[in-house]
Motif scaffolding. Sequence first.
Motif, mmCIF file in Angstrom:
data_model
loop_
_atom_site.group_PDB
_atom_site.id
_atom_site.type_symbol
_atom_site.label_atom_id
_atom_site.label_comp_id
_atom_site.label_asym_id
_atom_site.label_seq_id
_atom_site.Cartn_x
_atom_site.Cartn_y
_atom_site.Cartn_z
ATOM 1 N N LEU A 91 5.258 13.365 1.641
ATOM 2 C CA LEU A 91 4.876 12.535 2.373
ATOM 3 C C LEU A 91 5.673 11.570 3.419
ATOM 4 O O LEU A 91 5.447 11.337 4.283
ATOM 5 C CB LEU A 91 3.847 11.421 1.578
ATOM 6 C CG LEU A 91 2.734 12.051 1.132
ATOM 7 C CD1 LEU A 91 1.903 11.042 -0.052
ATOM 8 C CD2 LEU A 91 1.694 12.499 2.071
ATOM 9 N N CYS A 92 6.723 11.546 2.452
ATOM 10 C CA CYS A 92 7.926 10.792 3.227
ATOM 11 C C CYS A 92 9.029 11.569 4.072
ATOM 12 O O CYS A 92 9.982 11.159 4.571
ATOM 13 C CB CYS A 92 8.647 9.840 2.236
ATOM 14 S SG CYS A 92 7.405 8.504 1.557
ATOM 15 N N VAL A 100 4.904 4.857 2.394
ATOM 16 C CA VAL A 100 5.404 6.058 3.346
ATOM 17 C C VAL A 100 6.050 5.835 4.681
ATOM 18 O O VAL A 100 6.991 6.329 5.301
ATOM 19 C CB VAL A 100 4.266 7.031 3.342
ATOM 20 C CG1 VAL A 100 4.343 8.146 4.398
ATOM 21 C CG2 VAL A 100 3.748 7.467 1.968
ATOM 22 N N ASP A 101 5.253 4.901 5.477
ATOM 23 C CA ASP A 101 5.745 4.443 6.739
ATOM 24 C C ASP A 101 7.155 3.959 6.624
ATOM 25 O O ASP A 101 8.053 4.443 7.547
ATOM 26 C CB ASP A 101 4.994 3.480 7.300
ATOM 27 C CG ASP A 101 3.444 3.943 7.677
ATOM 28 O OD1 ASP A 101 3.316 5.231 7.716
ATOM 29 O OD2 ASP A 101 2.583 3.216 8.184
ATOM 30 N N SER A 148 0.894 -1.236 -0.016
ATOM 31 C CA SER A 148 -0.076 -0.086 -0.008
ATOM 32 C C SER A 148 0.846 1.335 0.017
ATOM 33 O O SER A 148 2.047 1.242 0.322
ATOM 34 C CB SER A 148 -0.907 0.209 1.278
ATOM 35 O OG SER A 148 -0.087 0.094 2.236
ATOM 36 N N THR A 149 0.318 2.324 -0.406
ATOM 37 C CA THR A 149 0.988 3.513 -0.633
ATOM 38 C C THR A 149 1.279 4.021 0.893
ATOM 39 O O THR A 149 2.431 4.634 1.264
ATOM 40 C CB THR A 149 0.200 4.775 -1.338
ATOM 41 O OG1 THR A 149 -0.033 4.087 -2.442
ATOM 42 C CG2 THR A 149 1.066 6.012 -1.254
ATOM 43 N N GLU A 150 0.325 3.757 1.870
ATOM 44 C CA GLU A 150 0.553 4.180 3.260
ATOM 45 C C GLU A 150 1.713 3.136 3.874
ATOM 46 O O GLU A 150 2.773 3.999 4.598
ATOM 47 C CB GLU A 150 -0.706 3.904 4.060
ATOM 48 C CG GLU A 150 -0.653 4.230 5.462
ATOM 49 C CD GLU A 150 -1.930 3.822 6.254
ATOM 50 O OE1 GLU A 150 -2.558 4.579 6.848
ATOM 51 O OE2 GLU A 150 -2.466 2.635 5.888
ATOM 52 N N ASP A 151 1.837 2.142 3.481
ATOM 53 C CA ASP A 151 3.141 1.219 3.981
ATOM 54 C C ASP A 151 4.308 1.651 3.394
ATOM 55 O O ASP A 151 5.254 2.049 4.249
ATOM 56 C CB ASP A 151 2.834 -0.252 3.690
ATOM 57 C CG ASP A 151 3.700 -1.069 4.564
ATOM 58 O OD1 ASP A 151 4.224 -0.617 5.624
ATOM 59 O OD2 ASP A 151 3.816 -2.187 4.121
#
Length: 129
Positions: A111-112, A69-70, A64-67
Motif C-alpha cells: 500500500l505504501c 499510507v499517504d 487513519s490507515t489511509e492517512d
Amino acid sequence: PLNLIIMRLTVKQLTAVLKAGLIVTNADGETKKEEMEIVVRELVSFGINQEQGSQLYDAAVAMSTEDMVDQLKGLSNDDKKYISGYLIAISVADGDVADNEAKAWAAICNLCEFPNVSVEDAYNYWKNN
C-alpha cells in the motif's frame, strides 16, 4: 542511521511510522513485550522522550490507515527500506513471525509502495543502519 532519518521526517510521518509498527504489533491479536520493546527502542533512538512518546502513541492510534499510507508513500526509498526492516524487526522480536504479522507487513509495504525486498534484506537494512 535512524537519527538521520528523524531529521527528515515530519511529526506526521513519524506518527505514520509508529502507526505501521502498531498495526504489525497487533496483527496476531496480541501485543507482546518483546515487540513493544522494539517500538519503544526506535522511538528513543529517534530522540523521543516519554511525554513525546505518549503523545505520538495517541496520535498514531487516532491516525487513519489511509492517512498513514499517504504519509509513508511520500518517503524516500531508503527511508521506506528502513521502515520495512523495522516492521520485520517487530515481527521477529518474540522469536515467532505469525502469519498475520507477515501479511500485515506485506500489505503495508504494498500500500505504501515500499521497494520490493525480501524479508531478510529488509531486516538486514534496518539492522545495519
